[in-house]
Design a protein around this motif. Structure first.
Motif, PDB file in Angstrom:
ATOM      1  N   LEU A 191     -54.302 -41.081  51.476  1.00 12.21           N
ATOM      2  CA  LEU A 191     -53.233 -41.798  52.177  1.00 12.21           C
ATOM      3  C   LEU A 191     -52.650 -42.886  51.271  1.00 12.21           C
ATOM      4  CD1 LEU A 191     -54.969 -42.116  55.660  1.00 12.21           C
ATOM      5  CD2 LEU A 191     -52.829 -40.874  55.216  1.00 12.21           C
ATOM      6  N   SER A 207     -50.308 -41.403  48.849  1.00 10.59           N
ATOM      7  CA  SER A 207     -49.026 -41.085  49.487  1.00 10.59           C
ATOM      8  C   SER A 207     -48.159 -42.344  49.604  1.00 10.59           C
ATOM      9  CB  SER A 207     -49.275 -40.437  50.854  1.00 10.59           C
ATOM     10  OG  SER A 207     -48.062 -39.945  51.356  1.00 10.59           O
ATOM     11  N   ARG A 208     -48.793 -43.469  49.942  1.00  7.90           N
ATOM     12  CA  ARG A 208     -48.036 -44.746  49.984  1.00  7.90           C
ATOM     13  C   ARG A 208     -47.516 -45.114  48.596  1.00  7.90           C
ATOM     14  NH1 ARG A 208     -50.891 -49.423  50.955  1.00  7.90           N
ATOM     15  NH2 ARG A 208     -48.859 -50.391  50.927  1.00  7.90           N
ATOM     16  N   ILE A 250     -47.352 -41.695  61.982  1.00  4.09           N
ATOM     17  CA  ILE A 250     -48.378 -40.760  61.478  1.00  4.09           C
ATOM     18  C   ILE A 250     -48.954 -39.965  62.644  1.00  4.09           C
ATOM     19  CG2 ILE A 250     -50.208 -42.522  61.625  1.00  4.09           C
ATOM     20  CD1 ILE A 250     -51.545 -41.186  59.185  1.00  4.09           C
ATOM     21  N   MET A 257     -52.825 -34.580  58.060  1.00  2.16           N
ATOM     22  CA  MET A 257     -52.028 -35.699  58.574  1.00  2.16           C
ATOM     23  C   MET A 257     -50.569 -35.525  58.170  1.00  2.16           C
ATOM     24  SD  MET A 257     -54.873 -38.549  57.534  1.00  2.16           S
ATOM     25  CE  MET A 257     -55.679 -37.595  56.263  1.00  2.16           C
ATOM     26  N   LEU A 294     -46.975 -37.723  57.766  1.00  2.00           N
ATOM     27  CA  LEU A 294     -46.493 -39.106  57.675  1.00  2.00           C
ATOM     28  C   LEU A 294     -44.971 -39.107  57.547  1.00  2.00           C
ATOM     29  CD1 LEU A 294     -49.505 -39.108  56.597  1.00  2.00           C
ATOM     30  CD2 LEU A 294     -48.825 -40.911  55.053  1.00  2.00           C
ATOM     31  N   VAL A 312     -50.563 -35.028  54.232  1.00  2.00           N
ATOM     32  CA  VAL A 312     -51.769 -35.438  53.501  1.00  2.00           C
ATOM     33  C   VAL A 312     -52.908 -34.603  54.069  1.00  2.00           C
ATOM     34  CG1 VAL A 312     -53.379 -37.356  53.113  1.00  2.00           C
ATOM     35  CG2 VAL A 312     -50.904 -37.771  53.060  1.00  2.00           C
ATOM     36  N   THR A 331     -52.911 -49.429  54.149  1.00  2.00           N
ATOM     37  CA  THR A 331     -53.660 -48.175  54.005  1.00  2.00           C
ATOM     38  C   THR A 331     -54.725 -48.071  55.096  1.00  2.00           C
ATOM     39  OG1 THR A 331     -53.210 -48.045  51.639  1.00  2.00           O
ATOM     40  CG2 THR A 331     -55.146 -46.868  52.429  1.00  2.00           C
ATOM     41  N   LEU A 388     -53.350 -47.035  58.368  1.00  2.00           N
ATOM     42  CA  LEU A 388     -53.114 -45.581  58.454  1.00  2.00           C
ATOM     43  C   LEU A 388     -54.398 -44.837  58.818  1.00  2.00           C
ATOM     44  CD1 LEU A 388     -50.746 -44.953  55.393  1.00  2.00           C
ATOM     45  CD2 LEU A 388     -50.156 -44.880  57.833  1.00  2.00           C
ATOM     46  N   ALA A 427     -54.661 -42.725  62.125  1.00  2.00           N
ATOM     47  CA  ALA A 427     -54.957 -41.287  62.024  1.00  2.00           C
ATOM     48  C   ALA A 427     -56.098 -40.924  62.974  1.00  2.00           C
ATOM     49  CB  ALA A 427     -55.316 -40.922  60.581  1.00  2.00           C
TER      50      ALA A 427
END
Ligand code: NAD
Ligand code: 89V
Length: 340
Positions: A180, A183-184, A193, A212, A214, A224, A318, A321, A325
């Motif tokens: 994650l 990805s950020r 998400i 996941m 996003l 992700v 993070t 997230l 999730a």
């Protein structure tokens, strides 16, 4: 010379000690672990003179600039608070906290003491991931609109890290947190998400598969996907693979650290394999190199008085997230990150 102390001399801390030895102007002058054998062994291996069983006693007795916290998550809040009380800079392993409340309290404590707090969120520091971020930022594929950030493996992580088999939370909290965060780092902060999880391995307590989706604030949608239940050849542990579509091309980070860029200029294939540091071991060398890079970044930031890229403050996003999730996987919702 910056003087540091390591707290927690377990499985992963050995990499951190090797990396500190590579960084000029830093010395680890003391070690702490409640397990005397581990502490003594690490002191012997790395030539550290003083050892402690109690971190608060160590912080009081030693003349330190920073502590490196390499314990598992349950002890982080107490140790970070103690370091803030002692006026020390902190680098702390992921997962930073088990709750958002703990994470916010730690950020406030170190900020209140006027010191620097960095989370050891090292996956975005892997050289292959850095190469992908730089290529994207250079505009090689135009404006991205889709990304897949994927970690799928059947590697036995439980023999080195037995606690991963018994925690009710597994893959999102331990590994997904890194993916994650990548990805950020690639696509920016996240507006929404959703996630689904499952457990394939009956011998563990938590989930070992998580998928996941996003919606990033800048307009990219990313998937992700993480699995420790994937039997594949070749085994790709611990590589994160990427597929990114932009309005002017595509970028892939394929197995074997192969970065493939396709655009109007044609196809460019680059070898972005990490170096094998003298103390590193395949297949972990990718992670081990990133430990050196992130710790060097911490030192650079302390010297320049700037905030680290993966500061405690940054890591709140993070961690949020991760929490969102799990909430989505539990109740099937699509979680709006505005409230987090
Ligand atoms: P570990 O259990 O092998 O080692 C942790 C050590 O900390 C143990 O020796 C324990 O006795 C000691 N400890 C715990 N609480 C303490 C306290 N209050 N005071 C002093 N010592 C204390 O764990 P590990 O596998 O090395 O993992 C440590 C952390 O590193 C975890 O949070 C894990 O998620 C993280 N980790 C990160 C990466 C990465 O790539 N960033 C990789 C592996 C592990
Ligand atoms: O990075 C980590 O935290 C490790 C691993 C990559 C094995 O999941 O636990």
């Amino acid at each position: 010379m910056l003087k540091g102390a390591l707290i927690g001399c377990g499985f992963f801390a050995q990499n951190q000690m090797h990396a500190w030895q590579m960084i000029e102007g830093v010395q680890i002058v003391a070690l702490c672990d409640m397990d005397q054998d581990r502490c003594d062994r690490t002191a012997r291996d790395f030539g550290v003179a003083r050892t402690y069983a109690d971190a608060v006693q160590m912080m009081a007795a030693e003349d330190l600039d920073f502590v490196d916290i390499a314990t598992t998550v349950g002890s982080h809040r107490m140790l970070v608070q103690a370091a803030a009380d002692a006026g020390l800079h902190v680098i702390c392993q992921k997962p930073f906290a088990e709750t958002m409340e703990d994470a916010r309290a730690m950020v406030a404590a170190v900020e209140g003491a006027g010191r620097t707090l960095m989370v050891h969120e090292n996956f975005r520091w892997q050289s292959a991931i850095r190469a992908a971020i730089a290529t994207l930022n250079d505009g090689a594929i135009g404006t991205p609109f889709f990304g897949r950030v994927s970690f799928r493996s059947g590697y036995d992580v439980f023999s080195g890290q037995p606690y991963l088999a018994t925690d009710p939370r597994f893959i999102i909290q331990d590994l997904g947190i890194h993916i994650l965060d990548i990805s950020r780092a690639l696509f920016g902060d996240v507006a929404r998400i959703s996630a689904s999880t499952t457990r394939i391995n009956p011998a563990i307590k938590g989930e070992d598969v998580a998928t996941m989706m996003l919606d990033h604030e800048g307009g990219v949608t990313s998937v992700v996907d993480c699995s420790y239940a994937t039997r594949r050849t070749p085994e790709t542990f611990p590589q994160t693979l990427l597929e990114i579509d932009g309005d002017q091309g595509t970028l892939r980070l394929d197995a074997g650290y192969r970065l493939v860029i396709q655009n109007a200029a044609g196809e460019d294939i680059r070898d972005v394999a990490p170096p094998l540091l003298p103390w590193a071991e395949r297949p972990w060398h990718n992670i081990q190199e990133s430990v050196h890079l992130i710790q060097a970044h911490f030192v650079d930031c302390l010297r320049a008085g700037r905030q680290p890229e993966t500061s405690g403050h940054d890591n709140l996003k993070t961690l949020a997230l991760v929490e969102a999730a799990y909430a989505s996987a539990r109740d099937g919702s699509r979680v709006d990150m505005a409230g987090w």
